[in-house]
Design an enzyme around this catalytic site. Structure first.
Site, short mmCIF file in Angstrom:
data_model
loop_
_atom_site.label_atom_id
_atom_site.label_comp_id
_atom_site.label_asym_id
_atom_site.label_seq_id
_atom_site.Cartn_x
_atom_site.Cartn_y
_atom_site.Cartn_z
N GLU A 162 0.86 -1.19 0.00
CA GLU A 162 0.00 0.00 0.00
C GLU A 162 0.89 1.23 0.00
OE1 GLU A 162 -1.99 0.71 3.91
OE2 GLU A 162 -1.36 -1.36 4.28
N CYS A 170 -3.15 -4.04 4.49
CA CYS A 170 -2.20 -5.07 4.95
C CYS A 170 -2.56 -6.47 4.47
CB CYS A 170 -2.12 -5.06 6.47
SG CYS A 170 -1.61 -3.50 7.15
N HIS A 201 -1.77 -10.75 12.14
CA HIS A 201 -1.31 -9.47 11.59
C HIS A 201 -0.89 -8.59 12.77
CE1 HIS A 201 -0.92 -5.69 9.69
NE2 HIS A 201 -1.98 -5.18 10.29
P1 HMG Z 1 -3.65 5.63 21.84
O1 HMG Z 1 -4.94 6.31 22.01
O2 HMG Z 1 -2.47 6.47 21.79
O3 HMG Z 1 -3.32 4.60 22.99
O4 HMG Z 1 -3.79 4.75 20.53
P2 HMG Z 1 -4.22 4.09 24.22
O5 HMG Z 1 -4.54 5.20 25.12
O6 HMG Z 1 -5.33 3.19 23.73
O7 HMG Z 1 -3.09 3.20 24.91
C1 HMG Z 1 -2.59 2.07 24.29
C2 HMG Z 1 -2.35 1.02 25.37
O8 HMG Z 1 -1.30 1.51 26.22
C3 HMG Z 1 -3.56 0.80 26.28
O9 HMG Z 1 -3.58 -0.57 26.59
C4 HMG Z 1 -3.21 1.61 27.52
O10 HMG Z 1 -3.84 1.13 28.71
C5 HMG Z 1 -1.72 1.40 27.58
P3 HMG Z 1 -4.95 -1.42 26.43
O11 HMG Z 1 -5.97 -0.74 27.25
O12 HMG Z 1 -5.28 -1.34 24.95
O13 HMG Z 1 -4.59 -2.77 26.87
N1 HMG Z 1 -1.00 2.41 28.35
C6 HMG Z 1 0.03 2.14 29.17
N2 HMG Z 1 0.62 0.98 29.49
C7 HMG Z 1 1.69 1.04 30.37
N3 HMG Z 1 2.14 2.20 30.92
C8 HMG Z 1 1.56 3.37 30.61
C9 HMG Z 1 0.45 3.39 29.71
N4 HMG Z 1 -0.33 4.36 29.19
C10 HMG Z 1 -1.21 3.76 28.36
N5 HMG Z 1 2.01 4.50 31.16
C11 HMG Z 1 -3.87 3.08 18.87
C12 HMG Z 1 -3.56 3.36 20.34
C13 HMG Z 1 -3.58 1.63 18.58
C14 HMG Z 1 -5.34 3.37 18.58
C15 HMG Z 1 -2.96 4.01 18.00
O14 HMG Z 1 -1.60 3.66 18.18
C16 HMG Z 1 -3.28 3.97 16.53
O15 HMG Z 1 -4.15 4.68 16.04
N6 HMG Z 1 -2.53 3.11 15.75
C17 HMG Z 1 -2.73 2.99 14.32
C18 HMG Z 1 -3.91 2.11 13.98
C19 HMG Z 1 -3.68 0.66 14.32
O16 HMG Z 1 -2.57 0.21 14.50
N7 HMG Z 1 -4.78 -0.13 14.35
C20 HMG Z 1 -4.70 -1.55 14.62
C21 HMG Z 1 -5.84 -2.34 14.00
S1 HMG Z 1 -6.09 -1.95 12.28
C22 HMG Z 1 -4.81 -2.78 11.46
O17 HMG Z 1 -4.16 -3.60 12.03
C23 HMG Z 1 -4.55 -2.40 10.06
C24 HMG Z 1 -3.30 -1.57 9.82
O18 HMG Z 1 -2.15 -2.40 9.94
C25 HMG Z 1 -3.35 -0.89 8.44
C26 HMG Z 1 -3.54 -1.75 7.21
O19 HMG Z 1 -4.36 -2.67 7.16
O20 HMG Z 1 -2.90 -1.40 6.20
C27 HMG Z 1 -3.15 -0.45 10.83
#
Ligand code: HMG
Length: 390
Positions: free
Chosen positions: A79, A111, A233
């Protein structure tokens, strides 16, 4: 007749940013990235590296081993392609001197594109078992600076050689798959960074996992416990943990302890934690990591693969690891490549991130950085010029 993955090779960029450095700059607790996302480093491609150079370097290792003569199909899943018309695969076809009698196509569905390539290649080999196919999955994952997606960036490529009587993984014919028009992650043609509804994307990932698993379970009669290891993935490694726990819940199996999660998933996460998301390559980077790093001999054991591409397309399938597979792995090369990378400062990372490939019709030559076997030497009158450097 068994068909499947005969050889697998992985390539990433020679530069990385430690997520502790990113966390310090963004004023975030580093444990959010290290523990919360399960990521430690992200691979950063220099200006003379792209999906073509990464893919060609990954594939070169395979072609050097088996020769090019029987390869009749090259499918390039990405992509982050470099041209709206021409397949990235054709650049690789030229760089690797593949036979002229070869079908070369670029595939896109976020992906999932690598899995589309794998399934098409398996179909070809079933019809022509004396022939081989090369599937290359290569991507550069970019989100806006300072956005929640930023710490999940990365880049890399995996090349898969597909053949009859494969030496690594015989892929099972049954699969669960699921398509749905959703806007969880996308990149309009005019943007170099993806847009994402992050939390929603993780929910769609998990719901399509359940849909595809249910189909797979129905077609095969297999249970989760029939799978020795599960590859998912990997947008970030914690996602795989969430996925496995979701499957256990679906099967009404007690929530797995940390030790079981480490046993089932751990080895498959080793490389991704060091590179970040490699989009189309990510699942197969996980497969390479599993085969390279699992302390147990997985020969004759069945493992599963879950492929997810935003937008969205998902597939759950499986395969039997072939006895004696370990002697055909490129594990030493993969480990040395990851260990030999150069760490960037935050400023260097941002400078590279902000660099934009020139869009005029001039004669542009790029400064040489460390790359794999190929680099983008320049762009002359809009023509990308690649160079072999070893
Ligand atoms: P965010 O809002 O920054 O993070 O976004 P959060 O607040 O959800 O925190 C993440 C985790 O860290 C949470 O854990 C927190 O509790 C923890 P969870 O509740 O999920 O178990 N956390 C901590 N842990 C330890 N110490 C701390 C602390 N603070 C917080 N101090 C998000 C996270 C994944 C949404 C963001 O990174 C994002 O938008 N990423 C891009 C999208 C993505 O990866 N999506 C995945 C599914 S889609 C997919 O896989 C397709 C893709 O590969 C693209 C394609 O197909 O081409 C992306």
């Amino acid at each position: 007749m068994n068909v499947g993955i005969d050889l697998i090779s992985f390539q990433t960029a020679q530069y990385f940013l430690d997520l502790r450095t990113l966390a310090q700059t963004r004023g975030v607790d580093p444990e959010k990235y290290y523990q919360g996302l399960g990521q430690e480093k992200m691979a950063v491609p220099p200006p003379d590296e792209d999906s073509v150079t990464l893919g060609a370097s990954a594939a070169r290792v395979l072609v050097d081993q088996v020769g090019a003569q029987d390869i009749e199909l090259l499918l390039f899943g990405t992509e982050s392609g470099v041209d709206q018309s021409k397949s990235a695969g054709l650049f690789v076809h030229g760089l690797l001197n593949l036979p002229r009698r070869c079908r070369v196509i670029e595939l896109k569905e976020a992906c999932y594109a690598g899995t589309a390539g794998l399934q098409l290649a398996l179909a070809m080999v079933r019809l022509a078992p004396q022939k081989k196919a090369l599937v290359i999955c290569a991507d550069v994952a970019r989100y806006d600076l300072g956005s929640p997606g930023e710490p999940t960036q990365g880049c890399g490529a995996v090349a898969l050689l597909i053949s009859a009587q494969p030496r690594l993984l015989a892929v099972d014919a049954e699969a669960g798959f699921h398509a749905e028009n959703v806007m969880d992650f996308w990149r309009p043609n005019y943007r170099t960074e993806a847009l994402v509804d992050g939390k929603y994307s993780t929910l769609v990932y998990l719901s399509t996992l359940v849909q595809t698993w249910r189909q797979y379970r129905e077609f095969t009669g297999r249970k989760l416990t029939d799978l020795a290891r599960c590859c998912f993935h990997l947008p970030f490694t914690r996602m795989a943990e969430k996925a496995y726990i979701r499957l256990c819940r679906e099967e009404k199996i007690p929530e797995p302890a940390a030790e079981e999660i480490r046993h089932i998933l751990g080895p498959s996460l080793v490389y991704n934690r060091q590179t970040g998301n490699t989009y189309a390559a990510s699942l197969y980077e996980g497969l390479a990591a599993l085969l390279d790093n699992d302390p147990q001999d997985l020969g004759d054991r069945r493992i599963s693969l879950f492929s997810y591409g935003s937008g969205c397309m998902a597939e759950f399938f499986s395969g039997i690891v072939q006895p004696g597979y370990r002697q055909y792995l490129m594990a030493d090369r993969h480990r040395e490549m990851l260990a030999g990378r150069t760490e960037l400062t935050y400023r260097q990372y941002e400078d590279i991130f902000r660099y934009q490939v020139p869009e005029d019709d001039g004669d542009h030559v790029f400064a040489p950085y460390r790359t794999g076997y190929y680099r983008l030497q320049g762009i002359k009158k809009h023509v990308r010029c690649y160079q072999s450097i070893a």
